[in-house]
Design an enzyme around this catalytic site. Structure first.
Site, PDB file in Angstrom:
ATOM      1  N   ARG A 192       0.813  -1.235   0.000  1.00 39.58           N
ATOM      2  CA  ARG A 192       0.000   0.000   0.000  1.00 39.58           C
ATOM      3  C   ARG A 192       0.840   1.276   0.000  1.00 39.58           C
ATOM      4  NH1 ARG A 192      -3.058  -2.937   3.991  1.00 39.58           N
ATOM      5  NH2 ARG A 192      -4.684  -4.098   2.912  1.00 39.58           N
ATOM      6  N   LYS A 194       2.230  11.356 -11.246  1.00 43.98           N
ATOM      7  CA  LYS A 194       1.353  10.483 -12.043  1.00 43.98           C
ATOM      8  C   LYS A 194       2.125   9.213 -12.350  1.00 43.98           C
ATOM      9  CE  LYS A 194      -1.846  13.522 -14.477  1.00 43.98           C
ATOM     10  NZ  LYS A 194      -2.263  14.016 -15.806  1.00 43.98           N
ATOM     11  N   GLU A 252       7.458  17.918 -25.066  1.00 44.65           N
ATOM     12  CA  GLU A 252       6.876  18.294 -23.759  1.00 44.65           C
ATOM     13  C   GLU A 252       7.448  19.625 -23.272  1.00 44.65           C
ATOM     14  OE1 GLU A 252       4.315  16.683 -22.743  1.00 44.65           O
ATOM     15  OE2 GLU A 252       4.563  14.501 -22.721  1.00 44.65           O
ATOM     16  N   LYS A 311       6.008  22.967 -14.266  1.00 47.79           N
ATOM     17  CA  LYS A 311       5.253  21.782 -13.834  1.00 47.79           C
ATOM     18  C   LYS A 311       5.014  21.810 -12.324  1.00 47.79           C
ATOM     19  CE  LYS A 311       4.019  17.167 -14.332  1.00 47.79           C
ATOM     20  NZ  LYS A 311       4.077  15.944 -15.093  1.00 47.79           N
ATOM     21  N   GLU A 347      -5.538  16.930 -10.623  1.00 42.61           N
ATOM     22  CA  GLU A 347      -6.120  17.291 -11.915  1.00 42.61           C
ATOM     23  C   GLU A 347      -7.623  17.536 -11.865  1.00 42.61           C
ATOM     24  OE1 GLU A 347      -4.168  15.457 -15.370  1.00 42.61           O
ATOM     25  OE2 GLU A 347      -6.126  15.390 -16.315  1.00 42.61           O
ATOM     26  N   ARG A 363      -4.301  21.391 -13.972  1.00 44.74           N
ATOM     27  CA  ARG A 363      -3.344  20.352 -14.378  1.00 44.74           C
ATOM     28  C   ARG A 363      -3.715  19.709 -15.717  1.00 44.74           C
ATOM     29  NH1 ARG A 363      -0.087  15.806 -10.797  1.00 44.74           N
ATOM     30  NH2 ARG A 363       1.074  15.036 -12.587  1.00 44.74           N
ATOM     31  N   ASN A 395      -2.046  18.327 -20.539  1.00 41.02           N
ATOM     32  CA  ASN A 395      -2.375  17.289 -21.524  1.00 41.02           C
ATOM     33  C   ASN A 395      -2.593  17.835 -22.920  1.00 41.02           C
ATOM     34  OD1 ASN A 395      -2.386  14.965 -19.860  1.00 41.02           O
ATOM     35  ND2 ASN A 395      -4.217  15.771 -18.891  1.00 41.02           N
ATOM     36  N   HIS A 423      -2.407  15.561 -25.936  1.00 36.82           N
ATOM     37  CA  HIS A 423      -2.314  14.182 -25.455  1.00 36.82           C
ATOM     38  C   HIS A 423      -3.525  13.329 -25.818  1.00 36.82           C
ATOM     39  CE1 HIS A 423       1.145  15.738 -23.359  1.00 36.82           C
ATOM     40  NE2 HIS A 423       1.374  14.608 -22.729  1.00 36.82           N
ATOM     41  N   HIS A 451      -2.341  10.185 -27.440  1.00 40.17           N
ATOM     42  CA  HIS A 451      -2.542   8.844 -26.864  1.00 40.17           C
ATOM     43  C   HIS A 451      -3.258   7.939 -27.860  1.00 40.17           C
ATOM     44  CE1 HIS A 451      -2.087  10.278 -22.389  1.00 40.17           C
ATOM     45  NE2 HIS A 451      -0.940  10.075 -22.987  1.00 40.17           N
ATOM     46  N   HIS A 461       6.218   8.688 -27.418  1.00 47.43           N
ATOM     47  CA  HIS A 461       5.207   9.532 -26.764  1.00 47.43           C
ATOM     48  C   HIS A 461       5.335  10.991 -27.222  1.00 47.43           C
ATOM     49  CE1 HIS A 461       2.476  11.002 -23.691  1.00 47.43           C
ATOM     50  NE2 HIS A 461       3.409  11.844 -23.287  1.00 47.43           N
TER      51      HIS A 461
HETATM   52  P1  NAD Z   1      11.358   5.771 -22.349  1.00 49.43           P
HETATM   53  O1  NAD Z   1      11.249   5.639 -20.905  1.00 49.43           O
HETATM   54  O2  NAD Z   1      10.885   4.668 -23.206  1.00 49.43           O
HETATM   55  O3  NAD Z   1      12.882   6.098 -22.714  1.00 49.43           O
HETATM   56  C1  NAD Z   1      13.237   6.290 -24.053  1.00 49.43           C
HETATM   57  C2  NAD Z   1      14.383   5.367 -24.481  1.00 49.43           C
HETATM   58  O4  NAD Z   1      15.616   5.919 -24.028  1.00 49.43           O
HETATM   59  C3  NAD Z   1      14.327   3.976 -23.927  1.00 49.43           C
HETATM   60  O5  NAD Z   1      14.810   3.074 -24.870  1.00 49.43           O
HETATM   61  C4  NAD Z   1      15.289   4.051 -22.740  1.00 49.43           C
HETATM   62  O6  NAD Z   1      15.806   2.802 -22.361  1.00 49.43           O
HETATM   63  C5  NAD Z   1      16.342   4.940 -23.287  1.00 49.43           C
HETATM   64  N1  NAD Z   1      17.130   5.688 -22.337  1.00 49.43           N
HETATM   65  C6  NAD Z   1      16.721   6.240 -21.171  1.00 49.43           C
HETATM   66  N2  NAD Z   1      17.688   7.006 -20.674  1.00 49.43           N
HETATM   67  C7  NAD Z   1      18.739   6.933 -21.508  1.00 49.43           C
HETATM   68  C8  NAD Z   1      20.019   7.517 -21.535  1.00 49.43           C
HETATM   69  N3  NAD Z   1      20.388   8.415 -20.622  1.00 49.43           N
HETATM   70  N4  NAD Z   1      20.866   7.196 -22.528  1.00 49.43           N
HETATM   71  C9  NAD Z   1      20.459   6.333 -23.519  1.00 49.43           C
HETATM   72  N5  NAD Z   1      19.262   5.767 -23.574  1.00 49.43           N
HETATM   73  C10 NAD Z   1      18.393   6.078 -22.574  1.00 49.43           C
HETATM   74  O7  NAD Z   1      10.590   7.091 -22.862  1.00 49.43           O
HETATM   75  P2  NAD Z   1      10.398   8.547 -22.261  1.00 49.43           P
HETATM   76  O8  NAD Z   1      10.217   9.431 -23.427  1.00 49.43           O
HETATM   77  O9  NAD Z   1      11.416   8.875 -21.245  1.00 49.43           O
HETATM   78  O10 NAD Z   1       9.009   8.427 -21.475  1.00 49.43           O
HETATM   79  C11 NAD Z   1       7.808   8.154 -22.156  1.00 49.43           C
HETATM   80  C12 NAD Z   1       6.807   7.649 -21.154  1.00 49.43           C
HETATM   81  O11 NAD Z   1       6.553   8.645 -20.181  1.00 49.43           O
HETATM   82  C13 NAD Z   1       5.477   7.282 -21.786  1.00 49.43           C
HETATM   83  O12 NAD Z   1       5.060   6.030 -21.311  1.00 49.43           O
HETATM   84  C14 NAD Z   1       4.542   8.381 -21.296  1.00 49.43           C
HETATM   85  O13 NAD Z   1       3.229   7.948 -21.171  1.00 49.43           O
HETATM   86  C15 NAD Z   1       5.153   8.723 -19.966  1.00 49.43           C
HETATM   87  N6  NAD Z   1       4.847  10.071 -19.489  1.00 49.43           N
HETATM   88  C16 NAD Z   1       4.401  10.192 -18.213  1.00 49.43           C
HETATM   89  C17 NAD Z   1       4.140  11.452 -17.683  1.00 49.43           C
HETATM   90  C18 NAD Z   1       3.731  11.587 -16.260  1.00 49.43           C
HETATM   91  O14 NAD Z   1       3.344  12.681 -15.857  1.00 49.43           O
HETATM   92  N7  NAD Z   1       3.834  10.553 -15.456  1.00 49.43           N
HETATM   93  C19 NAD Z   1       4.349  12.587 -18.472  1.00 49.43           C
HETATM   94  C20 NAD Z   1       4.801  12.432 -19.773  1.00 49.43           C
HETATM   95  C21 NAD Z   1       5.054  11.163 -20.273  1.00 49.43           C
HETATM   96  N1  GLY Z   2       2.096  14.955 -17.893  1.00 53.07           N
HETATM   97  C1  GLY Z   2       0.818  15.412 -17.486  1.00 53.07           C
HETATM   98  C2  GLY Z   2       0.716  15.598 -16.020  1.00 53.07           C
HETATM   99  O1  GLY Z   2       1.620  15.329 -15.271  1.00 53.07           O
HETATM  100  O2  GLY Z   2      -0.297  16.025 -15.568  1.00 53.07           O
END
Ligand code: NAD
Ligand code: GLY
Length: 360
Positions: free
Chosen positions: A120, A142, A184, A226, A236, A240, A244, A247, A251, A264
């Site tokens: 939890r 998130k 972003e 942010k 949100e 917030r 998006n 998005h 998405h 993404h």
């Molecule tokens: P990712 O986590 O897939 O990373 C991109 C690629 O880069 C992967 O292959 C990873 O292994 C590689 N990598 C990571 N760090 C590296 C480094 N320093 N050197 C070399 N390679 C490296 O993608 P991302 O763009 O970081 O994240 C996308 C995800 O984030 C999506 O799932 C999206 O939905 C999510 N997201 C979440 C929020 C949130 O608020 N929680 C906001 C925006 C996006």
């Molecule tokens: N990336 C959208 C949020 O954090 O609200």
């Protein structure tokens, strides 16, 4: 190093931004209740940065168990999440063991969700290593996994105790991923920070050239935006949702094409152009501003058109958006560069025209 704070009362936490932070055991030290931690990472990031982090933890007497997941958006699912739980249980992790997520947004979102659920809720730390995760996903709590029917559909709001954004890790990031992160970054300029948008227009080449100073500034300014939004509206219920922008369309692209096919950030860029097109159609955003936004995305090496899925398929996928209320689609639209609103007034015909004009 710059330090910002996400102000959420007793759940407030620092975001440290700078080069060489992975080795800064002094920054990690205050955040471990127990001399045991789990580092969740993936097969790409582990050989690059795991040992540095494990050594830093070792210097403060914390022994770290690595959990190394397969790499890719297509693994951000229930099956992979379960392998984290398997590892936590096999290692007899307790509620006060800290989970450290080392990687991009996929690892951060999935590690964070595991931490939210395990017994939890166990403490967790974000060590983002992509531009996208440093400017967005590691901040704000998130956490989620994908479902075959919809992106980030299963998750929780769960804040980290610390975000450690080492911009030195961006040196090894592939160009395509760097560009995806810029989507972003540009978003903050579009929704609430017009001066930052102008700064991006002037500095996009430096960012693409990985100029350290420019990158550090972009990460810091994005995180400042942010952190303000999250402090004002953690769960949100209002502002917030503006984060998006693009998005709902984006998405749909990610789910419709199969997770991992479009990054993404790429989907967000094309989705933002659809939102801009619709905003223009509604008489809000000027055509000149649409051109200006498109020009910046193009210079950032990002797509400004989505894939040629059927418009009906886009609309069907968009119905799974988390902003849908009483079955009605709500979209983030632009009034001008630097001002966004959530609107539910666009008709299906208007939305279809915007998609049609920007796909294929
Ligand atoms: P990712 O986590 O897939 O990373 C991109 C690629 O880069 C992967 O292959 C990873 O292994 C590689 N990598 C990571 N760090 C590296 C480094 N320093 N050197 C070399 N390679 C490296 O993608 P991302 O763009 O970081 O994240 C996308 C995800 O984030 C999506 O799932 C999206 O939905 C999510 N997201 C979440 C929020 C949130 O608020 N929680 C906001 C925006 C996006
Ligand atoms: N990336 C959208 C949020 O954090 O609200």
């Amino acid at each position: 190093m710059q330090t910002l704070t996400v102000s959420l009362g007793e759940r407030s936490y620092p975001i440290h931004i700078g080069a060489g932070l992975l080795a800064r055991d002094d920054l990690l030290a205050p955040h471990f209740k127990q001399k045991k931690a789990v580092v969740v990472t993936n097969t790409t990031v582990a050989p690059l940065y795991l040992s540095q982090l494990v050594e830093a933890l070792g210097r403060i007497g914390v022994s770290a168990l690595p959990v190394i997941l397969p790499d890719g958006e297509q693994y951000k699912n229930w099956q992979t999440l379960n392998t984290i739980f398997d590892a936590l249980l096999s290692a007899h992790c307790e509620r006060s063991t800290t989970l450290v997520a080392l990687g991009g947004g996929v690892i951060g979102d999935m590690g964070g969700f595991a931490a939210a659920c395990y017994q939890r809720g166990m403490p967790f730390i974000q060590v983002p290593t992509t531009l996208l995760s440093q400017v967005d996903s590691s901040v704000g709590g998130k956490t989620a996994i994908n479902h075959p029917l919809g992106k980030n559909m299963i998750g929780a709001f769960y804040q980290p105790k610390l975000v450690l954004a080492d911009i030195g890790t961006l040196d090894t990031l592939p160009d395509r991923e760097l560009k995806a992160g810029l989507a972003e970054v540009i978003k903050y300029g579009l929704i609430r920070d017009p001066d930052f948008f102008r700064w991006l227009e002037a500095n996009i080449d430096g960012l693409l050239g990985r100029d350290r100073e420019a990158l550090a500034y972009a990460v810091q300014r994005s995180c400042a935006n942010k952190a303000e939004v999250v402090a004002a509206d953690e769960r949100e219920s209002g502002e917030r949702a503006l984060l998006n922008l693009g998005h709902t369309f984006g998405h749909a692209i990610e789910t419709g094409m199969g997770y991992g096919e479009w990054l993404h950030g790429e989907a967000v860029a094309a989705g933002t152009m659809m939102a801009a097109e619709l905003s223009c159609q509604l008489g809000w955003l000027s055509e000149g501003d649409v051109v200006r936004i498109e020009a910046l995305f193009i210079r950032a090496g990002l797509p400004v058109r989505g894939p040629s899925l059927d418009v009906a398929r886009y609309l069907e996928l968009m119905q799974h958006d988390k902003k849908v209320q009483d079955g009605k689609l709500r979209l983030v639209l632009l009034q001008e560069i630097g001002a966004a609103v959530v609107a539910d007034g666009a008709t299906t015909a208007q939305i279809s025209t915007a998609i049609q004009g920007r796909c294929g």
